[in-house]
Each structure stands twice: as structure tokens, then as C-alpha cells.
Design an enzyme around this catalytic site. Structure first.
Site: not given
Length: 357
Positions: A47, A220, A247-248, A332, A334
Site C-alpha cells: 500500500s 492496496g 482498505c483499498l 486492517h 489482519e
């Protein structure tokens, strides 16, 4: 090492530092991240493509570099800036030094620079372009100001599909790689998912032909609105299979649904970002790395429901599309070397595919 090097900002400010890592002149978008640790994950997070990354924490490198902690096989950062780096790391897992990683991967490093002042400038004026050079008198300011991060997703996505199998196979998931982090795959594998990772430009019909139980949209880099073709393919997937996006992927899903995105002044990057669950009022500490955000009202206008907001600025951090079996988060869950508070969100995806978490 110890050679003088300069950070020249697009606003005309110049900072003198010292060089470590690779030796080169480099141009990029200067951003800061606030994590005390996790620099290995930061350096290997796709990213950050096209960006010069600056750590706000003053000492970086004290536990060295550990290949197992990498989030991708190579780094996407343009350059790396720290206040002080540790050239004698001490950790039982340490394999080699931070400088060796930078040198081996041709990443320009700068240390002994006032990162606090640099951060204050970015917070006041917003993210800006910068060039790292050994001769500030030769900087082309027009070129510096005109720099834009382009073709970001194309540059970091995998070139061909690959499979990551679970030890306890229960579900089949297709993960569209817009710049995915390895830990997304690991979290899915832990929950019994065989994960087929496919390139960013894989056609919707090819994904559906695999008959997955669910589809995952990865994180990303770059401007989400740049991914016109990818958004069109997502439109063909929505409603066909359960979808979970991070995210992206969260931003692209919103755009596919008819929502909008906007560029943030200086972004959210670090492992201490507070996100509030709208329904329960509970706040979680999350790891984040993004420069764009989904516009809250825009997704609600197209049938989405904002599920999380950033507790600092109220920007959108999650959306649920209840009638489409799709949901997304900006942060995130993860995150590795960061808070694990929100990993339960992966269980929601498992439940959506018909499982019991």
C-alpha cells in the site's frame, strides 16, 4: 554511510540528514506513520507504493529485520526516513539489520533528521511531494510538484494466480490482489479457507467460474478512482457471492456501489487509530494505512450503512451492504505487529459464507 543527504519538499523547505541504505536520488509522496514497532510490515506493505515513508517514532531498527514478518516479497516504498536507526539490533529472532534490508532492496534511507518538524509540516499543509538528493540546488521544482502516484495497483499485484491451502479445508475464497498483505491470506487459512489469489485485473466471469464460497478484496495503494476497469468488474460480482473488503478493497467496493471517495489531508497511517462501532458505541484500536476515504453520505445514498467511523475525524471506516451480502472495513483487522482487537471481523465473513466462527 554518514554521507550528507537532503529532503527537499514541494513547498521549498529543505532538511539535511544522513544517508543509510541505498544511494540514489528518489522522488515520491512523503507520508508519515506513527507505529512504535512494525517497521518490517511497513516496509513490505504494498500500500506504500510510490511513497516516501517517514516513521514518527524516534528509534527504528532495534529488533533488526526478520523475513518471516514481511507482508510481501518485496518493498514498494520509494524511500525511508527515520530520526535514529539502530545498527546493533538485539532480538532472538533478528536475522540481519535494517540497513542491510534497505541496501539489498535498493531503498534510499535517511536518518538524523528532524522527523517531528517534518510531521508537523505534513499535518499542517497535507501530504506533499519530496525528493531525496545529495544536491538540493539541482532539484527540478516543477517536476517535483507535478509528481503523481500512477499505476499503483498494477505495479504491486501478483502477475498470475496462486493457491494457499488451509490445513482444515472448509471454504473456498477468491482473494483479488490489489496489493495484498500476506496476513490476510493467513487469517483466512486459519479459519479453514483455501485461498485462490488472483491478479487485480481478473475478469468477474473467471472469478465466478471458480464457484467460491466468498470473495475477498484486498488492500492496496494509490487513488481508488484510478481503477476504472476493476470497479466495473466488481459491479458484476456484487450480490453474486459474499464479499469482504479491506482498505483499498473497501474503497473500490464503495465506488462499484455508486459511492464516492475523497483524498485525506495527511491520511491515517499507524497502529493506534481509534474506530467506533456505530451500532454498539464500542471503540477499537486499529492498524491503518490509507490516504483516501469513502464519503459517508455517498454510500448511505446507495443503500450502504456506515458501520464504523474514525473516532478522531468521523471519516468512514466500515460499510455494510445488507441486501448484497457484502461488507467492508477501511482499517486492517489482519494487522500483524499491531492491535488484534478487530480480528473477529474475519469471523463475520465466515458466518456470511454459512459457517460457524
Amino acid at each position: 554511510m554518514n554521507d550528507k543527504i537532503y529532503i527537499c519538499l514541494a513547498n521549498g523547505d529543505i532538511f539535511e540528514g544522513k544517508s543509510f541504505g541505498a544511494k540514489s536520488e528518489v522522488l515520491g509522496e512523503l507520508v508519515f506513520t506513527t507505529g512504535m514497532g512494525g517497521y518490517i510490515e511497513t516496509l513490505t506493505d504494498p500500500s506504500y507504493y510510490g511513497q516516501i515513508v517517514m516513521q514518527t517514532f524516534p528509534l527504528i531498527g532495534n529488533y533488526g529485520f526478520i523475513d518471516e514478518d514481511m507482508e510481501s516479497t518485496k518493498s514498494a516504498v520509494c524511500a525511508y526516513i527515520v530520526r535514529e536507526y539502530c545498527d546493533a539490533p538485539s532480538n532472538f529472532r533478528c536475522e540481519y539489520t535494517l540497513e542491510k534490508y534497505l541496501t539489498d532492496n535498493n531503498i534510499v534511507g535517511v536518518y538524523d533528521v528532524d522527523t517531528r518538524e517534518l510531521t508537523k509540516i505534513i499535518r499542517e499543509y497535507g501530504v506533499m511531494n519530496a525528493v531525496i538528493t545529495d544536491n538540493p540546488n539541482k532539484v527540478d521544482m516543477d517536476k517535483l510538484k507535478a509528481y503523481e502516484v500512477k499505476d499503483a495497483v498494477k505495479s504491486v499485484s501478483c502477475s498470475k494466480p496462486y493457491m494457499s491451502a488451509s490445513d482444515e479445508h472448509k471454504y473456498n475464497v477468491v482473494l483479488i490482489d490489489y496489493g495484498t498483505k500476506k496476513n490476510i491470506v493467513r487469517e483466512l487459512n486459519k479459519r479453514g479457507c483455501n485461498v485462490a489469489v488472483v491478479p487485480y485485473n481478473t475478469k468477474a466471469e473467471d472469478i465466478l467460474s471458480l464457484n467460491p464460497d466468498g470473495i475477498m478484496l484486498s488492500n492496496g495503494p494509490g487513488d481508488p478512482e484510478e481503477n476504472i476497469d476493476e470497479i466495473e468488474e466488481l459491479k458484476k460480482l456484487v450480490g453474486k457471492k459474499p464479499i469482504f473488503a479491506i482498505c483499498l478493497g473497501h474503497q473500490l467496493l464503495a465506488l462499484a456501489m455508486g459511492g464516492k471517495t475523497t483524498k485525506l489531508k495527511y491520511g491515517h497511517r499507524g497502529v493506534n487509530q481509534p474506530v467506533k462501532n456505530i451500532e454498539t458505541g464500542r471503540t477499537f484500536i486499529s492498524s491503518q494505512n490509507h490516504g483516501y476515504a469513502v464519503v459517508n453520505d455517498s454510500v448511505e445514498a446507495v443503500g450502504g450503512k456506515v458501520s464504523y467511523i474514525n473516532a478522531n475525524d468521523n471519516t468512514c471506516e466500515g460499510v455494510v451492504y445488507e441486501n448484497k451480502k457484502a461488507f467492508s472495513v477501511q482499517f486492517h483487522p489482519e494487522a500483524c505487529s499491531g492491535p488484534h482487537d478487530t480480528r473477529f471481523i474475519f469471523n463475520k465473513f465466515i458466518d456470511m459464507m454459512g459457517g460457524k466462527s
